[in-house]
Design a protein around this motif. Structure first.
Motif, PDB file in Angstrom:
ATOM      1  N   GLU A  49       7.774  22.837  -5.572  1.00 16.18           N
ATOM      2  CA  GLU A  49       8.470  22.437  -4.347  1.00 16.18           C
ATOM      3  C   GLU A  49       7.793  21.192  -3.777  1.00 16.18           C
ATOM      4  O   GLU A  49       6.588  21.044  -3.843  1.00 16.18           O
ATOM      5  N   ILE A  50       8.581  20.295  -3.222  1.00 24.81           N
ATOM      6  CA  ILE A  50       8.043  19.111  -2.569  1.00 24.81           C
ATOM      7  C   ILE A  50       7.742  19.488  -1.124  1.00 24.81           C
ATOM      8  O   ILE A  50       8.605  19.965  -0.406  1.00 24.81           O
ATOM      9  N   SER A  51       6.517  19.256  -0.748  1.00 25.05           N
ATOM     10  CA  SER A  51       6.109  19.641   0.606  1.00 25.05           C
ATOM     11  C   SER A  51       6.638  18.652   1.623  1.00 25.05           C
ATOM     12  O   SER A  51       6.979  17.513   1.304  1.00 25.05           O
ATOM     13  N   THR A  52       6.665  19.076   2.864  1.00 28.71           N
ATOM     14  CA  THR A  52       7.085  18.213   3.961  1.00 28.71           C
ATOM     15  C   THR A  52       6.157  17.012   4.050  1.00 28.71           C
ATOM     16  O   THR A  52       6.599  15.897   4.297  1.00 28.71           O
ATOM     17  N   GLN A  53       4.883  17.224   3.802  1.00 24.50           N
ATOM     18  CA  GLN A  53       3.900  16.139   3.840  1.00 24.50           C
ATOM     19  C   GLN A  53       4.239  15.073   2.803  1.00 24.50           C
ATOM     20  O   GLN A  53       4.190  13.886   3.078  1.00 24.50           O
ATOM     21  N   GLU A  54       4.599  15.497   1.587  1.00 26.01           N
ATOM     22  CA  GLU A  54       4.932  14.540   0.534  1.00 26.01           C
ATOM     23  C   GLU A  54       6.193  13.759   0.871  1.00 26.01           C
ATOM     24  O   GLU A  54       6.318  12.595   0.506  1.00 26.01           O
ATOM     25  N   GLU A  59       4.223   4.180   0.536  1.00 28.90           N
ATOM     26  CA  GLU A  59       3.168   3.377  -0.075  1.00 28.90           C
ATOM     27  C   GLU A  59       2.916   2.119   0.743  1.00 28.90           C
ATOM     28  O   GLU A  59       3.849   1.483   1.214  1.00 28.90           O
ATOM     29  N   ILE A  60       1.642   1.797   0.893  1.00 29.99           N
ATOM     30  CA  ILE A  60       1.261   0.519   1.486  1.00 29.99           C
ATOM     31  C   ILE A  60       0.346  -0.184   0.502  1.00 29.99           C
ATOM     32  O   ILE A  60      -0.317   0.450  -0.316  1.00 29.99           O
ATOM     33  N   THR A  75      -2.924   0.160  -3.870  1.00 26.48           N
ATOM     34  CA  THR A  75      -1.801   0.863  -3.252  1.00 26.48           C
ATOM     35  C   THR A  75      -2.277   2.213  -2.755  1.00 26.48           C
ATOM     36  O   THR A  75      -3.003   2.918  -3.449  1.00 26.48           O
ATOM     37  N   ARG A  76      -1.857   2.550  -1.548  1.00 26.39           N
ATOM     38  CA  ARG A  76      -2.206   3.834  -0.942  1.00 26.39           C
ATOM     39  C   ARG A  76      -0.953   4.532  -0.453  1.00 26.39           C
ATOM     40  O   ARG A  76      -0.011   3.889  -0.012  1.00 26.39           O
ATOM     41  N   ASN A  77      -0.977   5.849  -0.502  1.00 23.51           N
ATOM     42  CA  ASN A  77       0.075   6.652   0.122  1.00 23.51           C
ATOM     43  C   ASN A  77      -0.417   7.050   1.494  1.00 23.51           C
ATOM     44  O   ASN A  77      -1.522   7.576   1.629  1.00 23.51           O
ATOM     45  N   VAL A  78       0.388   6.776   2.507  1.00 25.39           N
ATOM     46  CA  VAL A  78       0.017   7.146   3.877  1.00 25.39           C
ATOM     47  C   VAL A  78       1.154   7.924   4.516  1.00 25.39           C
ATOM     48  O   VAL A  78       2.318   7.762   4.154  1.00 25.39           O
ATOM     49  N   ASP A  79       0.792   8.748   5.459  1.00 25.13           N
ATOM     50  CA  ASP A  79       1.762   9.539   6.201  1.00 25.13           C
ATOM     51  C   ASP A  79       2.545   8.608   7.121  1.00 25.13           C
ATOM     52  O   ASP A  79       1.968   7.844   7.894  1.00 25.13           O
ATOM     53  N   ASP A  86       1.949   1.982  15.804  1.00 21.23           N
ATOM     54  CA  ASP A  86       1.568   0.588  15.569  1.00 21.23           C
ATOM     55  C   ASP A  86       1.221   0.453  14.086  1.00 21.23           C
ATOM     56  O   ASP A  86       0.057   0.584  13.692  1.00 21.23           O
ATOM     57  N   PRO A  87       2.227   0.197  13.245  1.00 20.12           N
ATOM     58  CA  PRO A  87       1.985   0.155  11.800  1.00 20.12           C
ATOM     59  C   PRO A  87       0.990  -0.925  11.394  1.00 20.12           C
ATOM     60  O   PRO A  87       0.203  -0.730  10.471  1.00 20.12           O
ATOM     61  N   TYR A  88       0.981  -2.047  12.089  1.00 15.15           N
ATOM     62  CA  TYR A  88       0.095  -3.153  11.736  1.00 15.15           C
ATOM     63  C   TYR A  88      -1.363  -2.769  11.988  1.00 15.15           C
ATOM     64  O   TYR A  88      -2.232  -3.016  11.155  1.00 15.15           O
ATOM     65  N   LYS A  89      -1.606  -2.159  13.123  1.00 16.99           N
ATOM     66  CA  LYS A  89      -2.961  -1.723  13.460  1.00 16.99           C
ATOM     67  C   LYS A  89      -3.435  -0.669  12.463  1.00 16.99           C
ATOM     68  O   LYS A  89      -4.565  -0.715  11.990  1.00 16.99           O
TER      69      LYS A  89
END
Length: 192
Positions: A49-54, A59-60, A75-79, A86-89
């Motif tokens: 099952e794919i979790s809600t978190q996933e 990717e950033i 490349t990182r996976n972020v929530d 503030d995505p930039y910060k």
């Protein structure tokens, strides 16, 4: 009597035609149903099952420097939730935290903080805490790498075309006390 035979023949012919049409329609209906759901098709069940978190991750791409002082991406996976305010910060803070890969390094000092960011007309103004650029080697190449890693990381956002640097709310003209000049907006042309 002849009329009766003709009427019975007509009724019989009509019944045969109606029966033929009903059978034909029923067969067509079955074939259409089979087209929708073939008999040999099995239902796909995910192994995990794919979790809600996933589902909430994105990717950033962050830019660091390798051991040869070349810019490399990681490349990182972020929530996604962390990027809402503030995505930039958030992305800049990930840049300051440094790379996951030990062969890369961040040249922004770990003690530097992002006070705030502001975007106007495609230009992001980043307000750093005191100490930004002072820990960087005075060589122009290293200072240029510092700005380039920040610029490349933020230019991953389609709406960002350039950056301006402030330290403690004041626009700075040089990186460090006697470093590289950074007056105005830094764009991709600044690194040519």
């Amino acid at each position: 009597m002849k009329k009766c035979l003709i009427v019975i023949s007509v009724i019989l012919i009509v019944l045969i035609i109606v029966a033929f049409l009903l059978i034909k329609l029923k067969i067509v209906g079955i074939e259409k149903e089979e087209e929708i759901k073939p008999k040999n098709q099995t239902e796909m069940i995910p192994e995990e099952e794919i979790s809600t978190q996933e589902l909430r991750t994105t990717e950033i791409k962050l830019y660091f420097v390798d051991n040869e002082n070349k810019i490399v991406s990681e490349t990182r996976n972020v929530d996604v939730k962390t990027l809402l305010e503030d995505p930039y910060k958030e992305v800049l803070e990930k840049l300051i935290e440094g790379p996951v890969d030990n062969s890369y390094k961040s040249i922004i000092g770990k003690d530097v903080k992002i006070l705030d960011t502001e975007v106007k007309n495609g230009i992001i103004t980043i307000n750093f805490s005191e100490g930004f650029g002072k820990a960087v080697d005075k060589k122009m190449g290293t200072q240029k790498l510092l700005l380039k890693t920040i610029y490349k990381t933020l230019s991953e956002f389609k709406e960002i075309n350039g950056i301006k640097i402030k330290v403690e709310g004041k626009e700075i003209e040089r990186l460090g006390d006697d470093g590289m000049e950074i007056k105005g907006v830094i764009t991709s042309k600044s690194f040519e």
